[in-house]
Scaffold this active site. Structure first.
Site, mmCIF file in Angstrom:
data_model
loop_
_atom_site.group_PDB
_atom_site.id
_atom_site.type_symbol
_atom_site.label_atom_id
_atom_site.label_comp_id
_atom_site.label_asym_id
_atom_site.label_seq_id
_atom_site.Cartn_x
_atom_site.Cartn_y
_atom_site.Cartn_z
ATOM 1 N N HIS A 37 25.577 6.706 -35.079
ATOM 2 C CA HIS A 37 24.525 6.156 -34.218
ATOM 3 C C HIS A 37 23.583 7.264 -33.731
ATOM 4 C CE1 HIS A 37 23.579 2.530 -31.433
ATOM 5 N NE2 HIS A 37 22.485 3.195 -31.749
ATOM 6 N N GLU A 76 31.680 0.426 -31.535
ATOM 7 C CA GLU A 76 31.346 1.849 -31.368
ATOM 8 C C GLU A 76 31.957 2.367 -30.071
ATOM 9 O OE1 GLU A 76 27.139 2.489 -31.589
ATOM 10 O OE2 GLU A 76 26.972 1.706 -33.617
#
Length: 533
Positions: free
Chosen positions: A278, A260
């Site tokens: 997220h 990420e």
């Protein structure tokens, strides 16, 4: 002089109110690096969110700095070692997002069940295709919850209202506690076979990384729908994509990824996969709770009080200076205990022996409890929530103090009884002072050791015989894992032995199992203490 609290990003008005009366509250744009460094020169505390970097340069620019507070869960933008080296406390808000995270998992589950995202995109594209997006009801289905930490429990409680059958896999919770929640505990294999929906709520550790991979996905109930709003990497993304392509998995809701931020994943190719960047903690309420939490922690720290949510300098002035070196030791012992036990204990005693008991050592029980659950639950464990986590799992933690000690000046032991009748114990001590201070393991399950309590530690139990050291060294060497230290403890030749190793890099569950199988060990144990060194 009134202490200065520097707020580098937007904070809830209620959080500012907590600080305004006692401190000089100032504001700066934390993304303006030059302005930030200039403002830090007078700051006793700084509060940030995710956009402001508090690195070694920022810490060095703040000679009066006592506290760095991150109004959120993660600490990726804070250089914790640099702050620790300067004696600067770092705090965050570890429980501020648990409701939001549980609700995100439910939102993903429902969206996957009813094809919400793809149907919305289709309609906005001028298409009216009701039959194509026929979904399934949740009522009457079996929902498997992988991990019954605070977020997993919130998820399960909310899913119960849908009229579902709840099963869960969590080796660190007592069956009686699960029953109180209306959840039946099962093994991971059974959960995969029985569940119509699966939601993952675990921390990311060497044991959980890739927990649901190709082998596991080959055993799932056909048509299962899987949700991961916990940590990236718990589910193998490529293996999940293959299972989706083959039709074994009917859909997935994914909020977290192994890397990420990312804009590429094999999962993005599927219309029956709902993905979000997220967003588990991304609610106004979670952000407000985070601001209030860290504001209170900053106030405690600047007033010299105990700060439960500190992640490095773990206590304020109420803990005696002589006791403080044992805080990190007790927490490490808790982590090692959980790794060696491999499951939840029905009861745990924290024994503190030696001259140190002339001081108040109750905080060491808290530190050990924090360590017990640090790698077990999805949310961050702190001095505040550790006792509740123990209570939630039906684990009683008791403190025993005794002035008498045999070989060590001071000794801390974590000892627990497991449901299968086994007793597990780990003990350690602190030697030296100042820069020569060292935390050491001195005993594991009555086997005497002297091993540094840091780095990546591996433990194996086996029958003592020639060739074991070479076999382990060969397997780890072929995997590129360097052994930094090794000790073998035994009570008699040819009897049961314990090997403890410190290695220089992470060891995954597959490699750990391979080593254990090669030496005839029932199971190896791994604990990563690097982030506390």
């Amino acid at each position: 002089m009134t202490p200065v609290v520097l707020i580098a990003e937007e904070l809830a008005p209620a959080a500012i109110d907590v600080l305004a009366y006692d401190f000089d509250v100032r504001h700066v744009d934390g993304t303006d690096r030059a302005a930030l460094l200039e403002a830090l020169a007078d700051a006793d505390a700084v509060i940030v969110r995710s956009a402001t970097r508090i690195d070694a340069e920022a810490v060095a620019a703040a000679p009066r700095l006592k506290v760095v507070a991150r109004a959120g869960v993660g600490l990726d933008n804070v250089d914790v070692p640099a702050a620790t080296a300067r004696g600067v406390m770092v705090v965050n808000a570890p429980t501020s997002n648990i409701v939001s995270a549980a609700e995100q998992a439910i939102a993903l589950l429902l969206a996957v069940a009813r094809h919400t995202a793809s149907a919305s995109a289709s309609l906005k594209n001028g298409e009216w295709k009701r039959k194509k997006y026929t979904g399934v009801e949740v009522q009457g289905k079996t929902v498997g919850v992988v991990g019954l930490g605070r977020i997993g429990v919130l998820f399960a409680q909310r899913m119960a209202s849908f009229g579902t059958r709840l099963i869960a896999y969590d080796p660190y919770i007592q069956p009686a506690r699960a029953a109180q929640l209306g959840v039946r505990l099962v093994g991971l294999d059974e959960l995969l076979r029985e569940s119509d929906f699966i939601s993952v709520h675990l921390p990311r550790t060497p044991e959980t990384l890739g927990l649901i991979g190709e082998k596991e996905l080959a055993t799932v109930k056909p048509g299962v729908r899987i949700v991961n709003a916990a940590r990236g990497g718990l589910i193998d993304e490529r293996a999940l994509a293959d299972a989706l392509a083959e039709g074994r998995v009917a859909g997935a809701g994914i909020d977290v990824f192994v890397t990420e931020p990312t804009t590429e994943s094999p999962l993005f190719a599927f219309d029956n996969v709902v993905v979000t960047p997220h967003l588990g903690a991304s609610t106004a309420e979670a952000q407000d709770k985070a601001g209030l939490s860290v504001a209170r922690s900053v106030k405690l720290a600047l007033q010299g009080e105990f700060v439960p949510d500190a992640v490095n300098v773990q206590a304020g002035g109420v803990v005696d200076e002589d006791v403080r070196p044992l805080l990190a030791l007790a927490e490490k012992l808790g982590k090692v205990f959980t790794a060696v036990a491999g499951g939840v204990a029905a009861s745990v005693t924290v024994e503190v022996r030696g001259e140190i008991v002339s001081h108040d050592v109750a905080v060491l029980k808290l530190a050990a409890t924090k360590g017990l659950f640090a790698s077990v639950v999805e949310e961050q464990v702190t001095y505040v929530n550790a006792p509740q986590l123990a209570a939630d799992r039906g684990v009683e933690v008791e403190l025993i103090v005794d002035r008498e000690v045999s070989d060590q000046h001071n000794l801390v032991t974590v000892r627990g009884a497991l449901p299968d009748g086994r007793t597990v114990s780990v003990a350690g001590t602190v030697t030296g002072t100042g820069t020569r201070e060292a935390r050491k393991l001195t005993q594991v399950d009555e086997f005497d050791l002297e091993l540094g309590a840091g780095g990546v530690l591996l433990f194996f139990r086996y029958s003592d015989r020639p060739g074991i050291v070479g076999a382990i060294g060969s397997i780890l060497g072929e995997a590129g894992v360097n052994i930094a230290a090794m000790q073998v403890a035994r009570r008699e030749a040819g009897g049961e032995a314990l090997m403890a190793l410190t290695v220089d890099s992470s060891v995954d569950a597959e490699l750990l199992s391979a080593v254990a199988a090669a030496i005839g060990s029932a199971k190896g144990s791994i604990v990563d203490l690097r982030d506390e060194d």
